[in-house]
Design a protein around this motif. Sequence first.
Motif, PDB file in Angstrom:
ATOM      1  N   GLY A 159       0.808  -1.217   0.000  1.00 31.64           N
ATOM      2  CA  GLY A 159       0.000   0.000   0.000  1.00 31.64           C
ATOM      3  C   GLY A 159       0.841   1.266   0.000  1.00 31.64           C
ATOM      4  N   THR A 160       2.119   1.121  -0.313  1.00 29.80           N
ATOM      5  CA  THR A 160       2.984   2.302  -0.374  1.00 29.80           C
ATOM      6  C   THR A 160       4.159   2.011  -1.301  1.00 29.80           C
ATOM      7  OG1 THR A 160       4.324   3.873   0.894  1.00 29.80           O
ATOM      8  CG2 THR A 160       4.365   1.583   1.624  1.00 29.80           C
ATOM      9  N   ASN A 161       4.733   3.056  -1.887  1.00 30.95           N
ATOM     10  CA  ASN A 161       5.884   2.846  -2.767  1.00 30.95           C
ATOM     11  C   ASN A 161       7.197   3.198  -2.077  1.00 30.95           C
ATOM     12  OD1 ASN A 161       5.526   5.576  -2.646  1.00 30.95           O
ATOM     13  ND2 ASN A 161       5.814   5.945  -4.849  1.00 30.95           N
ATOM     14  N   GLU A 162       7.089   3.672  -0.835  1.00 37.20           N
ATOM     15  CA  GLU A 162       8.305   4.132  -0.173  1.00 37.20           C
ATOM     16  C   GLU A 162       8.162   4.015   1.340  1.00 37.20           C
ATOM     17  OE1 GLU A 162       9.673   7.846  -1.864  1.00 37.20           O
ATOM     18  OE2 GLU A 162      10.784   8.292  -0.024  1.00 37.20           O
ATOM     19  N   LEU A 163       9.198   3.475   1.975  1.00 38.74           N
ATOM     20  CA  LEU A 163       9.224   3.356   3.435  1.00 38.74           C
ATOM     21  C   LEU A 163      10.495   4.022   3.953  1.00 38.74           C
ATOM     22  CD1 LEU A 163       8.586  -0.491   3.598  1.00 38.74           C
ATOM     23  CD2 LEU A 163       6.918   1.269   4.229  1.00 38.74           C
TER      24      LEU A 163
END
Lengths: 156, 156, 78, 78
Positions: C15-19
Amino acid sequence: MKSFEIVTEPILVQDIIDKVIRADAGAINTFIGTVREMTLGKRTTYLKYEAYVPMAEKQLAKIGDEISARWPGSNTAITHRIGSLDISEVAVVIAVSTPHRVESFDACRYAIERIKEIVPIWKKEHWDNGEMWVGDQLEKVSYSKGHPESEEDKND
Amino acid sequence: MKSFEIVTEPILVQDIIDKVIRADAGAINTFIGTVREMTLGKRTTYLKYEAYVPMAEKQLAKIGDEISARWPGSNTAITHRIGSLDISEVAVVIAVSTPHRVESFDACRYAIERIKEIVPIWKKEHWDNGEMWVGDQLEKVSYSKGHPESEEDKND
Amino acid sequence: MIKVLLFAGMQERAGTNELELDEDRLLISEIKNALQKKYDFPQMFQGCLSAVNEEFADDDTEVTSGDTVAFIPPVSGG
Amino acid sequence: MIKVLLFAGMQERAGTNELELDEDRLLISEIKNALQKKYDFPQMFQGCLSAVNEEFADDDTEVTSGDTVAFIPPVSGG
């Protein structure tokens, strides 16, 4: 729109590609033959192509038939230009579309090899100090290195 | 003018060819990957491509370096499009110019194979009733025939 | 701080492209284990390559604060 | 009348691209012999193919009035 054509005007590559694009093709391979400046150490100034036009178009279409038989689902278009061509100008464009990529390379390669075998088109190389019909080898000037050694190294 | 590029707008094939035309090249091979409608009996409605853009451009340039080392005198340009693409739209264009014709086929073929190995680009197929990241195979709908059987048969 | 990029199916799953990982020093394998625990990726990084600062890297590559790690699921360009 | 087409170096040697033979019936080999005698082609039709009405033909193909014969020296298209 003819798929196999001899023309005297410059060839637009996209026109040839447009003839083979299809919804069920995922790959199009295109071969573009251009006029190369240096061949075997000699500087070409321009080339002149001549053809037996009606037979050449028939033979190009025959190559298309051969490709259709050998690579089902393929589509081929070939245009060859004749007349005087300068360095880097486009002499021939082959486009082959196929469902998958590997066949597009193989079929397009087949097309250019067959053109060099069965299509009545002739190329005359012009240098600063002479000219020669390639293949026919009736050079119009003495040439210090003798005749070009190998067909492989010719302007292709 | 970048020779190795990821773009979001439609690709003009001639632009890529223009990057590799040279006076000492007699042959240009071009591979064009288009969106195919039918893959393994399923009708694709559109594709979506995503890339890790800066790394993808570096990897495309790396393929160009590999080709220069392996086929001296060659020149390569590759543009890959990302975003949503409709049927028959152009996803990738590779152009390789070489002095002679045989190497242009071999080098261009090498380029497309390497793209499928080392360039961080992903394709998501969309059908009427579902979608799937190709390669990743996380299908979002149940699919009566199971997963596509073979990488070879994918949209290429 | 270590930046982690996700793509394609992994990005959708997470659910995200970056952490951002608030760590000074980690092995790629440690990052994989942490993400696997957090997101339960169906294929557990199978066939997934790793890159550090846009160059391919191995499981035992050590990354430090300021680095960008990317996980590259099987590619399908062309 | 049989029409004969010449190309490339042969055309230059002969100084014409087209000849008309006022005959009803000839073999390709007979036409070759007649032209060789007339123009003394340096390579004596070596590697030269023949076509009748735009289809390849053999030395022993018979042509009749109304046919078009073409001599095709080694091609160099592409």
